[in-house]
Design a protein around this motif. Sequence first.
Motif, PDB file in Angstrom:
ATOM      1  N   ALA A 101       0.258  -2.122   3.769  1.00 38.27           N
ATOM      2  CA  ALA A 101      -0.328  -2.437   2.463  1.00 38.27           C
ATOM      3  C   ALA A 101      -0.807  -1.150   1.809  1.00 38.27           C
ATOM      4  O   ALA A 101      -0.826  -0.090   2.445  1.00 38.27           O
ATOM      5  CB  ALA A 101      -1.506  -3.400   2.625  1.00 38.27           C
ATOM      6  N   GLY A 111       3.341  -8.714  -3.000  1.00 33.65           N
ATOM      7  CA  GLY A 111       3.392 -10.148  -3.236  1.00 33.65           C
ATOM      8  C   GLY A 111       2.160 -10.915  -2.806  1.00 33.65           C
ATOM      9  O   GLY A 111       2.154 -12.147  -2.860  1.00 33.65           O
ATOM     10  N   LYS A 112       1.119 -10.192  -2.387  1.00 33.49           N
ATOM     11  CA  LYS A 112      -0.095 -10.863  -1.932  1.00 33.49           C
ATOM     12  C   LYS A 112      -1.294 -10.401  -2.753  1.00 33.49           C
ATOM     13  O   LYS A 112      -1.258  -9.358  -3.402  1.00 33.49           O
ATOM     14  CB  LYS A 112      -0.333 -10.578  -0.446  1.00 33.49           C
ATOM     15  CG  LYS A 112       0.721 -11.169   0.465  1.00 33.49           C
ATOM     16  CD  LYS A 112       0.335 -11.005   1.924  1.00 33.49           C
ATOM     17  CE  LYS A 112       1.351 -11.671   2.836  1.00 33.49           C
ATOM     18  NZ  LYS A 112       0.967 -11.535   4.273  1.00 33.49           N
ATOM     19  N   GLN A 113      -2.339 -11.187  -2.686  1.00 36.59           N
ATOM     20  CA  GLN A 113      -3.569 -10.823  -3.380  1.00 36.59           C
ATOM     21  C   GLN A 113      -4.322  -9.741  -2.609  1.00 36.59           C
ATOM     22  O   GLN A 113      -4.174  -9.613  -1.385  1.00 36.59           O
ATOM     23  CB  GLN A 113      -4.461 -12.058  -3.540  1.00 36.59           C
ATOM     24  CG  GLN A 113      -3.938 -13.083  -4.542  1.00 36.59           C
ATOM     25  CD  GLN A 113      -4.945 -14.189  -4.793  1.00 36.59           C
ATOM     26  OE1 GLN A 113      -5.721 -14.546  -3.915  1.00 36.59           O
ATOM     27  NE2 GLN A 113      -4.943 -14.728  -5.995  1.00 36.59           N
ATOM     28  N   ARG A 114      -5.134  -8.993  -3.342  1.00 39.12           N
ATOM     29  CA  ARG A 114      -5.973  -7.993  -2.683  1.00 39.12           C
ATOM     30  C   ARG A 114      -6.997  -8.724  -1.821  1.00 39.12           C
ATOM     31  O   ARG A 114      -7.593  -9.714  -2.246  1.00 39.12           O
ATOM     32  CB  ARG A 114      -6.668  -7.128  -3.740  1.00 39.12           C
ATOM     33  CG  ARG A 114      -7.397  -5.941  -3.168  1.00 39.12           C
ATOM     34  CD  ARG A 114      -7.984  -5.051  -4.257  1.00 39.12           C
ATOM     35  NE  ARG A 114      -6.954  -4.421  -5.074  1.00 39.12           N
ATOM     36  CZ  ARG A 114      -7.206  -3.419  -5.921  1.00 39.12           C
ATOM     37  NH1 ARG A 114      -8.451  -2.935  -6.043  1.00 39.12           N
ATOM     38  NH2 ARG A 114      -6.230  -2.907  -6.637  1.00 39.12           N
ATOM     39  N   GLU A 115      -7.199  -8.221  -0.612  1.00 37.45           N
ATOM     40  CA  GLU A 115      -8.145  -8.866   0.303  1.00 37.45           C
ATOM     41  C   GLU A 115      -9.106  -7.829   0.872  1.00 37.45           C
ATOM     42  O   GLU A 115      -8.746  -6.653   1.058  1.00 37.45           O
ATOM     43  CB  GLU A 115      -7.401  -9.555   1.458  1.00 37.45           C
ATOM     44  CG  GLU A 115      -6.607  -8.619   2.345  1.00 37.45           C
ATOM     45  CD  GLU A 115      -6.037  -9.308   3.580  1.00 37.45           C
ATOM     46  OE1 GLU A 115      -6.368 -10.481   3.836  1.00 37.45           O
ATOM     47  OE2 GLU A 115      -5.269  -8.641   4.303  1.00 37.45           O
ATOM     48  N   TYR A 146     -10.451  -2.566   0.723  1.00 38.80           N
ATOM     49  CA  TYR A 146      -9.599  -3.701   0.451  1.00 38.80           C
ATOM     50  C   TYR A 146      -8.154  -3.252   0.691  1.00 38.80           C
ATOM     51  O   TYR A 146      -7.871  -2.051   0.775  1.00 38.80           O
ATOM     52  CB  TYR A 146      -9.734  -4.165  -1.000  1.00 38.80           C
ATOM     53  CG  TYR A 146     -10.924  -5.030  -1.290  1.00 38.80           C
ATOM     54  CD1 TYR A 146     -12.211  -4.497  -1.317  1.00 38.80           C
ATOM     55  CD2 TYR A 146     -10.769  -6.388  -1.548  1.00 38.80           C
ATOM     56  CE1 TYR A 146     -13.309  -5.297  -1.589  1.00 38.80           C
ATOM     57  CE2 TYR A 146     -11.864  -7.198  -1.829  1.00 38.80           C
ATOM     58  CZ  TYR A 146     -13.133  -6.645  -1.852  1.00 38.80           C
ATOM     59  OH  TYR A 146     -14.212  -7.445  -2.123  1.00 38.80           O
ATOM     60  N   ARG A 147      -7.271  -4.210   0.794  1.00 36.82           N
ATOM     61  CA  ARG A 147      -5.851  -3.879   0.867  1.00 36.82           C
ATOM     62  C   ARG A 147      -5.036  -4.910   0.108  1.00 36.82           C
ATOM     63  O   ARG A 147      -5.469  -6.043  -0.089  1.00 36.82           O
ATOM     64  CB  ARG A 147      -5.372  -3.799   2.317  1.00 36.82           C
ATOM     65  CG  ARG A 147      -5.362  -5.125   3.064  1.00 36.82           C
ATOM     66  CD  ARG A 147      -4.978  -4.899   4.522  1.00 36.82           C
ATOM     67  NE  ARG A 147      -4.961  -6.143   5.282  1.00 36.82           N
ATOM     68  CZ  ARG A 147      -4.781  -6.222   6.588  1.00 36.82           C
ATOM     69  NH1 ARG A 147      -4.608  -5.091   7.326  1.00 36.82           N
ATOM     70  NH2 ARG A 147      -4.770  -7.381   7.202  1.00 36.82           N
ATOM     71  N   GLN A 148      -3.861  -4.468  -0.331  1.00 34.26           N
ATOM     72  CA  GLN A 148      -2.957  -5.367  -1.041  1.00 34.26           C
ATOM     73  C   GLN A 148      -1.541  -5.119  -0.567  1.00 34.26           C
ATOM     74  O   GLN A 148      -0.998  -4.020  -0.731  1.00 34.26           O
ATOM     75  CB  GLN A 148      -3.050  -5.167  -2.557  1.00 34.26           C
ATOM     76  CG  GLN A 148      -2.271  -6.190  -3.352  1.00 34.26           C
ATOM     77  CD  GLN A 148      -2.646  -6.199  -4.821  1.00 34.26           C
ATOM     78  OE1 GLN A 148      -3.199  -5.242  -5.349  1.00 34.26           O
ATOM     79  NE2 GLN A 148      -2.353  -7.307  -5.480  1.00 34.26           N
ATOM     80  N   ALA A 149      -0.967  -6.139   0.028  1.00 35.37           N
ATOM     81  CA  ALA A 149       0.415  -6.085   0.477  1.00 35.37           C
ATOM     82  C   ALA A 149       1.322  -6.598  -0.645  1.00 35.37           C
ATOM     83  O   ALA A 149       0.867  -7.357  -1.509  1.00 35.37           O
ATOM     84  CB  ALA A 149       0.597  -6.919   1.734  1.00 35.37           C
ATOM     85  N   GLU A 151       1.924  -6.371   9.902  1.00 33.00           N
ATOM     86  CA  GLU A 151       1.169  -7.099   8.873  1.00 33.00           C
ATOM     87  C   GLU A 151       0.064  -6.262   8.240  1.00 33.00           C
ATOM     88  O   GLU A 151      -0.519  -6.659   7.231  1.00 33.00           O
ATOM     89  CB  GLU A 151       0.576  -8.369   9.461  1.00 33.00           C
ATOM     90  CG  GLU A 151       1.581  -9.479   9.763  1.00 33.00           C
ATOM     91  CD  GLU A 151       2.325  -9.261  11.071  1.00 33.00           C
ATOM     92  OE1 GLU A 151       3.225 -10.068  11.370  1.00 33.00           O
ATOM     93  OE2 GLU A 151       2.012  -8.296  11.800  1.00 33.00           O
ATOM     94  N   SER A 176      -8.533 -10.923  10.543  1.00 31.12           N
ATOM     95  CA  SER A 176      -7.253 -10.359  10.985  1.00 31.12           C
ATOM     96  C   SER A 176      -7.381  -8.951  11.565  1.00 31.12           C
ATOM     97  O   SER A 176      -6.453  -8.481  12.231  1.00 31.12           O
ATOM     98  CB  SER A 176      -6.259 -10.340   9.821  1.00 31.12           C
ATOM     99  OG  SER A 176      -6.770  -9.562   8.746  1.00 31.12           O
TER     100      SER A 176
END
Length: 119
Positions: A90, A41-45, A36-39, A87, A61
């Motif tokens: 993260a 201000g963003k949710q973990r994806e 998973y990754r988390q940038a 992009e 992506s």
Amino acid sequence: VQLQASGGGLVQAGGSLRLSCAASGSIFGINDMGWYRQAPGKQRELVASITRGGNTNYADSVKGRFTVPRDNAKNTVYLQMNSLISEDTAVYYCYANVRLNIGRSSIFWGQGTQVTVSS
């Protein structure tokens, strides 16, 4: 059970990085593993995952740019990242769905490794 991730760092856009994540401890077996990754201000994806049998799943992506091989003998999963873009910056977290004994499984997480892509 512990997961040790490594391989993050700073890379220029268009470059490549390879992350590794090794599981250790009282492991009866491992089902799926992945990243998973988390940038900021963003949710973990979910980035990518792979079953014990080798079936893979990728976020739209990263399709065509990332691969997620694993070595079952070493309880290790990798994330090969090519053609990196800004992009992709993260913190990347590995996970493993570990079978602790017959009939009992649990998810374990690595400590996170920073990937920064400069443009």
